[in-house]
Scaffold this motif. Sequence first.
Motif, PDB file in Angstrom:
ATOM      1  N   THR A 122      -6.396  -7.693  60.042  1.00 17.85           N
ATOM      2  CA  THR A 122      -7.494  -6.814  60.468  1.00 17.85           C
ATOM      3  C   THR A 122      -8.874  -7.255  59.982  1.00 17.85           C
ATOM      4  N   ALA A 123      -8.943  -8.285  59.144  1.00 12.42           N
ATOM      5  CA  ALA A 123     -10.247  -8.750  58.654  1.00 12.42           C
ATOM      6  C   ALA A 123     -11.053  -9.343  59.804  1.00 12.42           C
ATOM      7  N   LYS A 124     -12.366  -9.198  59.703  1.00 12.97           N
ATOM      8  CA  LYS A 124     -13.264  -9.693  60.754  1.00 12.97           C
ATOM      9  C   LYS A 124     -14.194 -10.755  60.182  1.00 12.97           C
ATOM     10  N   GLU A 125     -14.757 -11.562  61.083  1.00 14.89           N
ATOM     11  CA  GLU A 125     -15.740 -12.560  60.657  1.00 14.89           C
ATOM     12  C   GLU A 125     -16.918 -11.859  60.002  1.00 14.89           C
ATOM     13  N   GLY A 126     -17.371 -12.409  58.885  1.00 20.80           N
ATOM     14  CA  GLY A 126     -18.497 -11.843  58.153  1.00 20.80           C
ATOM     15  C   GLY A 126     -18.082 -10.936  57.016  1.00 20.80           C
ATOM     16  N   GLU A 127     -16.846 -10.428  57.023  1.00 19.97           N
ATOM     17  CA  GLU A 127     -16.376  -9.568  55.932  1.00 19.97           C
ATOM     18  C   GLU A 127     -16.006 -10.409  54.717  1.00 19.97           C
ATOM     19  N   VAL A 128     -16.126  -9.808  53.558  1.00 22.00           N
ATOM     20  CA  VAL A 128     -15.733 -10.466  52.312  1.00 22.00           C
ATOM     21  C   VAL A 128     -14.331  -9.979  51.973  1.00 22.00           C
ATOM     22  N   VAL A 166     -15.513 -16.852  57.629  1.00 23.34           N
ATOM     23  CA  VAL A 166     -16.452 -17.510  58.539  1.00 23.34           C
ATOM     24  C   VAL A 166     -15.835 -17.749  59.914  1.00 23.34           C
ATOM     25  N   LYS A 167     -14.499 -17.824  59.980  1.00 18.91           N
ATOM     26  CA  LYS A 167     -13.817 -17.991  61.268  1.00 18.91           C
ATOM     27  C   LYS A 167     -12.469 -17.285  61.211  1.00 18.91           C
ATOM     28  N   LYS A 168     -12.126 -16.626  62.305  1.00 14.32           N
ATOM     29  CA  LYS A 168     -10.798 -16.032  62.459  1.00 14.32           C
ATOM     30  C   LYS A 168     -10.106 -16.779  63.582  1.00 14.32           C
ATOM     31  N   LEU A 169      -8.921 -17.315  63.312  1.00 10.70           N
ATOM     32  CA  LEU A 169      -8.194 -18.139  64.272  1.00 10.70           C
ATOM     33  C   LEU A 169      -6.901 -17.447  64.683  1.00 10.70           C
ATOM     34  N   LYS A 197       1.311 -20.320  65.908  1.00  8.90           N
ATOM     35  CA  LYS A 197       0.623 -19.074  66.260  1.00  8.90           C
ATOM     36  C   LYS A 197       0.616 -18.135  65.070  1.00  8.90           C
ATOM     37  N   GLY A 198      -0.414 -17.293  65.018  1.00 13.49           N
ATOM     38  CA  GLY A 198      -0.562 -16.315  63.946  1.00 13.49           C
ATOM     39  C   GLY A 198      -2.040 -16.101  63.670  1.00 13.49           C
ATOM     40  N   THR A 199      -2.334 -15.247  62.717  1.00  5.88           N
ATOM     41  CA  THR A 199      -3.724 -15.007  62.356  1.00  5.88           C
ATOM     42  C   THR A 199      -4.044 -15.818  61.108  1.00  5.88           C
ATOM     43  N   TYR A 200      -5.095 -16.608  61.201  1.00  6.55           N
ATOM     44  CA  TYR A 200      -5.531 -17.458  60.088  1.00  6.55           C
ATOM     45  C   TYR A 200      -7.031 -17.275  59.891  1.00  6.55           C
ATOM     46  N   TYR A 201      -7.470 -17.536  58.686  1.00  5.91           N
ATOM     47  CA  TYR A 201      -8.884 -17.375  58.356  1.00  5.91           C
ATOM     48  C   TYR A 201      -9.414 -18.625  57.678  1.00  5.91           C
ATOM     49  N   ILE A 202     -10.661 -18.932  57.993  1.00  3.21           N
ATOM     50  CA  ILE A 202     -11.422 -19.937  57.256  1.00  3.21           C
ATOM     51  C   ILE A 202     -12.450 -19.125  56.457  1.00  3.21           C
ATOM     52  N   THR A 203     -12.479 -19.319  55.158  1.00  6.14           N
ATOM     53  CA  THR A 203     -13.407 -18.576  54.304  1.00  6.14           C
ATOM     54  C   THR A 203     -14.337 -19.545  53.599  1.00  6.14           C
ATOM     55  N   LYS A 204     -15.390 -18.996  53.025  1.00  3.18           N
ATOM     56  CA  LYS A 204     -16.358 -19.814  52.301  1.00  3.18           C
ATOM     57  C   LYS A 204     -17.110 -18.910  51.338  1.00  3.18           C
ATOM     58  N   GLY A 205     -17.316 -19.393  50.126  1.00  6.59           N
ATOM     59  CA  GLY A 205     -18.163 -18.675  49.188  1.00  6.59           C
ATOM     60  C   GLY A 205     -19.617 -18.805  49.622  1.00  6.59           C
ATOM     61  N   ASP A 206     -20.396 -17.721  49.519  1.00  2.00           N
ATOM     62  CA  ASP A 206     -21.799 -17.753  49.950  1.00  2.00           C
ATOM     63  C   ASP A 206     -22.596 -18.832  49.230  1.00  2.00           C
ATOM     64  N   ASN A 207     -22.210 -19.145  48.007  1.00  2.39           N
ATOM     65  CA  ASN A 207     -22.944 -20.117  47.197  1.00  2.39           C
ATOM     66  C   ASN A 207     -22.262 -21.494  47.200  1.00  2.39           C
ATOM     67  N   PRO A 242      -7.760 -23.265  55.216  1.00  2.00           N
ATOM     68  CA  PRO A 242      -7.334 -22.087  55.987  1.00  2.00           C
ATOM     69  C   PRO A 242      -6.254 -21.300  55.240  1.00  2.00           C
ATOM     70  N   ILE A 243      -6.296 -19.988  55.418  1.00  5.11           N
ATOM     71  CA  ILE A 243      -5.278 -19.123  54.822  1.00  5.11           C
ATOM     72  C   ILE A 243      -4.647 -18.288  55.929  1.00  5.11           C
ATOM     73  N   SER A 244      -3.411 -17.850  55.697  1.00  2.00           N
ATOM     74  CA  SER A 244      -2.739 -17.009  56.689  1.00  2.00           C
ATOM     75  C   SER A 244      -2.993 -15.545  56.359  1.00  2.00           C
ATOM     76  N   GLU A 245      -2.702 -14.691  57.315  1.00  2.00           N
ATOM     77  CA  GLU A 245      -2.893 -13.257  57.125  1.00  2.00           C
ATOM     78  C   GLU A 245      -2.033 -12.722  55.986  1.00  2.00           C
ATOM     79  N   LYS A 246      -0.926 -13.390  55.667  1.00  2.00           N
ATOM     80  CA  LYS A 246      -0.027 -12.948  54.599  1.00  2.00           C
ATOM     81  C   LYS A 246      -0.651 -13.107  53.216  1.00  2.00           C
ATOM     82  N   GLN A 247      -1.656 -13.943  53.104  1.00  2.00           N
ATOM     83  CA  GLN A 247      -2.317 -14.170  51.814  1.00  2.00           C
ATOM     84  C   GLN A 247      -3.435 -13.164  51.548  1.00  2.00           C
ATOM     85  N   VAL A 248      -3.855 -12.436  52.559  1.00  2.00           N
ATOM     86  CA  VAL A 248      -4.964 -11.491  52.424  1.00  2.00           C
ATOM     87  C   VAL A 248      -4.495 -10.252  51.666  1.00  2.00           C
TER      88      VAL A 248
END
Length: 188
Positions: free
Chosen positions: A85-91, A109-112, A119-129, A136-142
């Motif tokens: 359920t996480a969206k792009e831009g959320e921390v 930064v990206k939801k795949l 197939k599945g929900t994956y996220y690319i994240t990045k620290g602001d600094n 990439p991480i899977s939805e199971k890691q969130v």
Amino acid sequence: MQKNRFSSKNRWLRNLLDLLFYIITLGLICMSILFAFSDDQNKTIFGYRIFNVLTNSMAPNERDQKSGGFYAGDVIIVKDIQGDTAKEGEVITYRPSMKSEAFLTHRVVKKLDHLDKVKGTYYITKGDNNDTEDLPISEKQVVGKKIIVFPKVGAVLKFIRKNFAVSVIFMLSVFGFILVIKMYIFSK
């Protein structure tokens, strides 16, 4: 007769508020102690977790001071969410690997909907600094998403953990002071 009836209602209301005050205060003290000294990484209170920020990877950068970042020594409250359920831009807070005991909190930064051909929900994240994106991480890691930041509270928690006896005496003193003030104000 009429005046006496109102004073009994006021007394009843005051006793109810006193009881509520004691329950909330003791509950907060107990929850704080449990959180401060528990080693369980999966502890929550009503679906919320408390994390102490250890690095400045989410510190606001020079280009974007209003990013909602935070600094080492801050404390963040994270609400548990379903991983997809996480969206792009959320921390979000997540485990860097499925077996990891550590947690990272970075911005999505990206939801795949797939990674390579899986197939599945994956996220690319990045620290602001940070200059680079995370793996990439899977939805199971969130674990959850950041709700609120308490600046510099981490130093207070660190002090409490190292000086537990002094902290308990201080908390009891503050509680006693509140009771004395309350009795003084309401005794009139």
